[in-house]
Write an enzyme that holds these catalytic residues in place. Structure first.
Site, PDB file in Angstrom:
ATOM      1  N   LYS A   1     -17.862  -1.690   6.576  1.00  0.00           N
ATOM      2  CA  LYS A   1     -17.923  -2.694   5.730  1.00  0.00           C
ATOM      3  C   LYS A   1     -19.632  -2.588   5.495  1.00  0.00           C
ATOM      4  O   LYS A   1     -20.100  -2.846   4.285  1.00  0.00           O
ATOM      5  CB  LYS A   1     -17.533  -3.880   6.207  1.00  0.00           C
ATOM      6  CG  LYS A   1     -17.580  -5.158   4.859  1.00  0.00           C
ATOM      7  CD  LYS A   1     -16.833  -6.415   5.504  1.00  0.00           C
ATOM      8  CE  LYS A   1     -16.538  -7.317   4.240  1.00  0.00           C
ATOM      9  NZ  LYS A   1     -15.736  -8.542   4.290  1.00  0.00           N
TER      10      LYS A   1
ATOM     11  N   PHE B   1     -10.820  -8.101  14.206  1.00  0.00           N
ATOM     12  CA  PHE B   1      -9.879  -8.284  13.220  1.00  0.00           C
ATOM     13  C   PHE B   1      -9.513  -7.285  12.230  1.00  0.00           C
ATOM     14  O   PHE B   1     -10.580  -6.750  11.514  1.00  0.00           O
ATOM     15  CB  PHE B   1     -10.331  -9.714  12.530  1.00  0.00           C
ATOM     16  CG  PHE B   1      -9.297 -10.215  11.368  1.00  0.00           C
ATOM     17  CD1 PHE B   1      -7.828 -10.502  11.978  1.00  0.00           C
ATOM     18  CD2 PHE B   1      -9.381 -10.119  10.071  1.00  0.00           C
ATOM     19  CE1 PHE B   1      -6.870 -10.763  11.055  1.00  0.00           C
ATOM     20  CE2 PHE B   1      -8.520 -10.687   9.200  1.00  0.00           C
ATOM     21  CZ  PHE B   1      -7.174 -10.950   9.621  1.00  0.00           C
ATOM     22  N   GLN B   2      -8.390  -6.920  11.994  1.00  0.00           N
ATOM     23  CA  GLN B   2      -7.890  -5.855  11.226  1.00  0.00           C
ATOM     24  C   GLN B   2      -8.840  -4.619  11.473  1.00  0.00           C
ATOM     25  O   GLN B   2      -8.905  -3.690  10.523  1.00  0.00           O
ATOM     26  CB  GLN B   2      -8.110  -6.210   9.828  1.00  0.00           C
ATOM     27  CG  GLN B   2      -6.941  -7.433   9.442  1.00  0.00           C
ATOM     28  CD  GLN B   2      -7.011  -7.625   7.821  1.00  0.00           C
ATOM     29  OE1 GLN B   2      -7.887  -7.511   7.016  1.00  0.00           O
ATOM     30  NE2 GLN B   2      -5.811  -8.031   7.658  1.00  0.00           N
TER      31      GLN B   2
ATOM     32  N   MET C   1      24.028   9.886   1.555  1.00  0.00           N
ATOM     33  CA  MET C   1      23.919  11.086   2.153  1.00  0.00           C
ATOM     34  C   MET C   1      24.302  10.928   3.764  1.00  0.00           C
ATOM     35  O   MET C   1      24.840  11.982   4.282  1.00  0.00           O
ATOM     36  CB  MET C   1      22.669  11.619   2.085  1.00  0.00           C
ATOM     37  CG  MET C   1      22.129  12.980   2.493  1.00  0.00           C
ATOM     38  SD  MET C   1      23.471  14.259   1.736  1.00  0.00           S
ATOM     39  CE  MET C   1      22.248  14.641   0.368  1.00  0.00           C
TER      40      MET C   1
ATOM     41  N   GLU D   1       0.706  -1.138   0.006  1.00  0.00           N
ATOM     42  CA  GLU D   1       0.031   0.125  -0.154  1.00  0.00           C
ATOM     43  C   GLU D   1       0.845   1.215  -0.159  1.00  0.00           C
ATOM     44  O   GLU D   1       0.274   2.260  -0.444  1.00  0.00           O
ATOM     45  CB  GLU D   1      -1.025  -0.092   1.267  1.00  0.00           C
ATOM     46  CG  GLU D   1      -2.114  -0.972   1.173  1.00  0.00           C
ATOM     47  CD  GLU D   1      -1.803  -2.393   1.627  1.00  0.00           C
ATOM     48  OE1 GLU D   1      -0.482  -2.622   1.959  1.00  0.00           O
ATOM     49  OE2 GLU D   1      -2.558  -3.436   1.480  1.00  0.00           O
TER      50      GLU D   1
END
Ligand SMILES: Cc1ncc(C[n+]2csc(CCOP(=O)(O)OP(=O)(O)O)c2C)c(N)n1
Lengths: 564, 170
Positions: free
Chosen positions: A166, A116-117, A479, A54
């Protein structure tokens, strides 16, 4: 619009269509499955790019927004899908990039129950979004999305997140869409104060040594033409911030360079010698100002920005104009006198000569057989005529590209400025190509940063994106190593990088690739890469311990910029 | 120079507003002395009153950041001299201490009032500035204060320009 019964998930898709969305970057998962199911009916009209992480989706959306004039759109699922967006949200906020991120969320009756999640993504993303909200009812979806698009791209653009439960995606509603053009507590476009613009014009007209600093705000307000007119009429020298590169053609005689820590010598020292400093669409980041207590103290400052909170935030403005850059520039162009500042411009050119000569001497001192980053960038700039979209990651190669690529076209510079996110370039380049399909897109990445998001090679493979990738491999986190050399007695603590066989890796993804180690035919190699049909990865072995100069050490003033 | 400032923020009544506001103070490492919220004279528009000690420069920048929030109409900053402000304090003491004549005197002197009397305890209420409610607390302490609570500051401004006038400008 006629109302039709749809599910919340279908309403998401219809709302996106109403906003003319043609490209979405995303990754599916449990809580966003109804939306993905609705998306399935649009595969022939909407381009969904399946990324590999993502973070890749959101950086790609950023690249897309930066090269097009559109809002980047991202889909992600709840929990880990949503938290993987965090870096990109922070990056887009600080770099003013318009994004609409749609995340799935657990069903509303499960909110707050550690389901969950389930993650409180609205809470987590509050400080790193321009606005966010959670939608728990299907009928609220169109209004939330309309608001999201309006906020993302109006005013000072930024990322917006809409979290949709959902059950809201499954819910049935009457679809009706109305684009948002107003929010009563939010003023996207400030009312410009004529008196302030007149005061600015007066200062500019009386100035002996006026100096203009431009930032990304010019491009965000589509003010490139107005800028050109103002600059040519007033005769002022122009310098750019990192994100402003491309807003003004770098081959223009009044363009005097790139500002800041690794910027050019002339614009840095002249900041403390000008009598009127005009700043438009930039925010005096500390990488630009160095020590603010010794920044442009001698000058009267005119600051024009669309974000009122930027005015007088870092640098006191004698004239602060709260305005859209385009509007301000068009009025200002009318008010300024036609002038030439030949002698003053010459001072910049003289300082430039000092820079070039000093850097040449140091280059000779380095092992001459090793390829230097700046050589690569200069050739690339030459053969693309400064007209490619150039995407950079973060580190020495980024500063070298900003220094030596001649950005002649607007919206051609995509880099992570404010946040300095390593891993940005590869996914951002993918998005940049979708945003500007007619232009060549070249990503320039360090060996370190490439390995932060290299899984997006899979996206290139699957979506057949034509991006050219140049890895400038110095076998160091360059760097950081430079700072260790300069400020930590060369104690190279964990900055050496062992890398895989990048060529083999690219080939594993069916991407044409080669490795370049000897200087002889650098130009031919770059031309070959550019002419290759489809994506190409070119690994160039560069000097291990090259340093980026000029440099303003932390805490030093712009006039203390070091050439070696 | 540090001073006490009162920031009034006018907002939509949206979920998470308090969070959005406090994040801005947290980010700048500013400690909020008190915060209160209620609906204002305009229906649907909420007013947050935030008190903090900081410099003028900091508080002005905070106001800039607050006004950047999409759901914020306007934020104002005031010094104490520019506002009329008040706080309320409640003190719970044992009813039996009332038989001690001194407590009555303390209540009287502070112009406090008795809210309720239970056989076991009583509750005294005082509105005023922090110094005043604090002084009453200190004067009651010898008799035993079971509970003491003070609200955040509420304030109205002395200048006559009303919020609705600002809203019309928007
Ligand atoms: C996500 C992230 N982690 C750490 C850093 C700190 N950092 C800045 S530049 C840099 C080195 C980058 O090395 P490389 O990608 O090889 O590029 P080079 O500087 O060598 O061109 C690091 C580690 C960062 N900017 N971003």
């Amino acid at each position: 619009m006629n109302s039709i019964k749809t599910t919340g998930a279908q309403a998401v898709m219809k709302s996106l269509v109403a906003e003319q969305v043609d490209t979405i970057f995303g990754y599916p998962g449990g809580a966003i499955m109804p939306i993905y199911d609705a998306l399935y009916d649009y595969v022939s009209t909407i381009n969904h790019v399946l990324v590999r992480h993502e973070q890749g989706a959101i950086h790609a959306a950023q690249g897309y927004a930066r090269t097009s004039k559109k809002t980047g759109v991202v889909f992600a699922t709840s929990g880990p899908g949503a938290t993987n967006l965090i870096t990109g949200l922070a990056d887009a906020l600080i770099d003013s990039t318009p994004l609409v991120c749609i995340t799935g969320q657990v069903a509303s009756h499960l909110l707050g129950s550690d389901a969950f999640q389930e993650t409180d993504v609205v809470g987590i993303s509050m400080p790193i979004t321009k606005w966010n909200c959670q939608v728990t009812k299907a009928e609220e979806i169109p209004a939330a999305i309309a608001k999201a698009f309006y906020i993302a791209r109006s005013g000072r653009p930024g990322p917006v997140l809409v979290d949709i439960t959902k059950d809201a995606q499954f819910g049935v509603m009457e679809f009706q869409y109305e684009k948002r053009t107003r929010i009563r507590s939010y003023r996207a476009k400030p009312k410009i104060s004529k008196t302030n613009v007149e005061a600015a014009a007066l200062l500019i007209n009386n100035a002996q040594k006026p100096f203009l600093l431009i930032g990304q705000g010019i491009m965000l307000s589509n003010a490139e033409k107005d800028l050109l007119r103002f600059v040519e009429k007033s005769g002022v020298p122009v310098a750019s911030t990192l994100l402003g590169l491309g807003a003004f053609p770098n081959n223009h005689p009044q363009y005097v360079g790139f500002l800041g820590m690794h910027g050019d010598y002339a614009p840095n020292i002249k900041t403390n010698e000008c009598d009127v400093l005009i700043a438009i669409g930039m925010r005096f980041d500390d990488r630009v100002t160095g020590d603010v207590s010794r920044y442009a103290k001698q000058a009267k400052v005119v600051h024009i920005d669309i974000d009122a909170s930027e005015l007088n935030k870092i640098i006191h403005a004698d004239v602060a104009v709260h305005a859209d850059a385009k509007e301000a520039l068009s009025i200002l162009s009318e008010l300024v006198q036609e002038k030439q500042h030949t002698a003053w411009l010459q001072e910049f050119k003289d300082a430039k000569k000092v820079e070039v000569e000093t850097l040449q001497v140091s280059a000779k001192e380095l092992h001459s057989e090793e390829i230097k980053m700046d050589e690569v960038i200069k050739i690339l700039s030459d053969i693309t005529n400064g007209e490619a979209v150039v995407v950079t990651d973060v580190g020495q190669h980024q500063m070298m590209t900003a220094r030596y690529y001649q950005y002649n076209k607007t919206k051609s510079n995509v880099t992570s400025g404010g946040l300095g996110t390593m891993g940005f370039a590869l996914p951002a380049a993918i998005g940049a190509k979708f945003g500007a399909p007619e232009k060549p897109v070249v990503a320039i990445i360090g060996d370190g940063g490439f390995q932060m998001t290299l899984q997006e090679l899979g996206t290139i493979l699957q979506s057949k994106v034509d991006v050219k990738i140049i890895i400038l491999n110095n076998r160091f986190l360059g760097m950081v190593r430079q700072w260790q050399q300069m400020f930590f007695e060369k104690r190279y603590s964990f900055t050496e990088m062992i890398s895989p066989d990048f060529v083999a890796l690219a080939k594993a993804y069916s991407i044409e690739a080669s490795k370049f180690e000897a200087r002889t035919d650098l130009k031919e190699t770059l031309v070959k890469m550019l002419n290759h049909k489809g994506s190409y990865l070119l690994e160039i072995m560069v000097a291990k311990e090259e340093n980026v100069f000029p440099m303003i050490p932390t805490g030093a003033s712009v006039s203390e910029v070091r050439l070696n | 120079m540090e001073k006490t400032y009162t920031v009034s923020v006018f907002t939509e009544n949206s979920i998470g507003m308090m969070n959005r506001i406090t994040i801005i103070f947290t980010r700048r490492h500013l400690n909020i002395d008190s915060i209160t919220a209620s609906e204002s004279e305009i229906k649907g528009v909420f007013r947050y009153t935030i008190v903090l000690r900081t410099s003028r420069e900091q508080v002005d920048k905070v106001v800039g950041q607050l006004e950047k929030l999409i759901d914020v109409f306007k934020a104002f900053v005031h010094e104490d001299s520019e506002i009329v402000h008040q706080e309320i304090a409640l003190y719970k003491i044992r009813t039996e201490t009332l038989t001690n004549g001194d407590v009555e005197k303390v209540i009287r002197e502070h112009h406090a009032r008795i809210l309720t009397v239970d056989p076991k305890f009583m509750v005294i209420e005082k509105t005023g500035h922090v110094e005043e409610t604090q002084l009453l607390f200190e004067n009651l302490q010898p008799y035993g204060v079971l509970e003491f609570v003070r609200s955040g500051r509420v304030a109205v401004t002395k200048p006559m320009k009303e919020l609705s006038a600002y809203l019309e400008e928007l």
